[in-house]
Motif scaffolding. Structure first.
Motif, PDB file in Angstrom:
ATOM      1  N   ILE A 176       0.839  -1.582   0.394  1.00 40.12           N
ATOM      2  CA  ILE A 176      -0.169  -0.131   0.368  1.00 40.12           C
ATOM      3  C   ILE A 176       1.008   1.498  -0.009  1.00 40.12           C
ATOM      4  O   ILE A 176       0.502   2.283  -0.425  1.00 40.12           O
ATOM      5  CB  ILE A 176      -1.216  -0.475   0.986  1.00 40.12           C
ATOM      6  CG1 ILE A 176      -2.082  -0.954   0.890  1.00 40.12           C
ATOM      7  CG2 ILE A 176      -1.889   0.819   2.011  1.00 40.12           C
ATOM      8  CD1 ILE A 176      -2.873  -1.856   2.226  1.00 40.12           C
ATOM      9  N   THR A 223      -6.284   4.415  -7.894  1.00 40.00           N
ATOM     10  CA  THR A 223      -6.021   3.699  -6.930  1.00 40.00           C
ATOM     11  C   THR A 223      -6.911   2.718  -6.363  1.00 40.00           C
ATOM     12  O   THR A 223      -7.955   4.019  -5.587  1.00 40.00           O
ATOM     13  CB  THR A 223      -4.831   3.864  -5.236  1.00 40.00           C
ATOM     14  OG1 THR A 223      -3.823   4.334  -6.304  1.00 40.00           O
ATOM     15  CG2 THR A 223      -4.424   2.377  -5.081  1.00 40.00           C
ATOM     16  N   THR A 224      -7.291   1.275  -6.161  1.00 42.47           N
ATOM     17  CA  THR A 224      -8.536   0.792  -5.446  1.00 42.47           C
ATOM     18  C   THR A 224      -8.108   0.008  -4.089  1.00 42.47           C
ATOM     19  O   THR A 224      -6.822  -0.806  -4.574  1.00 42.47           O
ATOM     20  CB  THR A 224      -9.337   0.507  -6.242  1.00 42.47           C
ATOM     21  OG1 THR A 224      -9.981   1.210  -7.275  1.00 42.47           O
ATOM     22  CG2 THR A 224     -11.023   0.121  -5.339  1.00 42.47           C
ATOM     23  N   PHE A 225      -8.696   0.160  -2.988  1.00 43.86           N
ATOM     24  CA  PHE A 225      -8.269  -0.180  -2.013  1.00 43.86           C
ATOM     25  C   PHE A 225      -9.620  -0.948  -1.289  1.00 43.86           C
ATOM     26  O   PHE A 225     -10.633  -0.602  -1.813  1.00 43.86           O
ATOM     27  CB  PHE A 225      -7.808   0.480  -0.581  1.00 43.86           C
ATOM     28  CG  PHE A 225      -6.829   1.641  -0.790  1.00 43.86           C
ATOM     29  CD1 PHE A 225      -5.757   0.494  -0.053  1.00 43.86           C
ATOM     30  CD2 PHE A 225      -6.889   2.806  -1.148  1.00 43.86           C
ATOM     31  CE1 PHE A 225      -4.228   1.724  -0.505  1.00 43.86           C
ATOM     32  CE2 PHE A 225      -6.016   3.915  -1.377  1.00 43.86           C
ATOM     33  CZ  PHE A 225      -4.984   3.009  -0.942  1.00 43.86           C
ATOM     34  N   VAL A 269      -7.993  -2.986   5.701  1.00 48.35           N
ATOM     35  CA  VAL A 269      -8.171  -2.972   4.295  1.00 48.35           C
ATOM     36  C   VAL A 269      -6.721  -4.415   3.775  1.00 48.35           C
ATOM     37  O   VAL A 269      -5.927  -4.596   4.785  1.00 48.35           O
ATOM     38  CB  VAL A 269      -6.387  -1.424   4.165  1.00 48.35           C
ATOM     39  CG1 VAL A 269      -5.972  -2.360   2.750  1.00 48.35           C
ATOM     40  CG2 VAL A 269      -7.197  -0.335   4.924  1.00 48.35           C
ATOM     41  N   SER A 291      -5.535  -3.677  -2.213  1.00 47.85           N
ATOM     42  CA  SER A 291      -5.713  -2.882  -3.578  1.00 47.85           C
ATOM     43  C   SER A 291      -5.074  -3.029  -5.062  1.00 47.85           C
ATOM     44  O   SER A 291      -4.111  -3.826  -5.031  1.00 47.85           O
ATOM     45  CB  SER A 291      -4.167  -1.229  -2.733  1.00 47.85           C
ATOM     46  OG  SER A 291      -3.096  -2.117  -2.654  1.00 47.85           O
TER      47      SER A 291
END
Length: 85
Positions: free
Chosen positions: A2, A72-74, A81, A84
């Motif tokens: 991340i 960015t997609t988490f 989390v 990603s």
């Protein structure tokens, strides 16, 4: 993982240590603020953030402005989390 995707300038302003400080959905919101898009599917939440930064690049006798962009997609499961893209 991340750490390489987070807006480093924003994180540096907040003195964030990526791997240590980005573990939960709340961490994302506190660091990156509101996401541009949110999707929910299969008990998971997907938060999408878009980043852009303008930089001046030397060109001949002057310089030109260049914009660098990243999306960015988490993936969040139960507030944690987990990935990603």
């Amino acid at each position: 993982m991340i750490s390489s995707l987070v807006d480093r300038d924003r994180a540096q302003q907040l003195e964030v240590h990526y791997e240590e400080d980005i573990n939960t959905e709340m961490d994302l919101i506190m660091l990156l603020r509101t996401s541009q898009q949110v999707y929910e599917a299969g008990g998971r939440k997907f938060l999408t953030y878009s980043f852009s930064k303008s930089v001046m690049v030397p060109a001949g006798e002057g310089s030109v402005e260049n914009t660098k962009s990243c999306q960015t997609t988490f993936e969040v499961e139960k507030g944690i989390v987990v990935g990603s893209t």
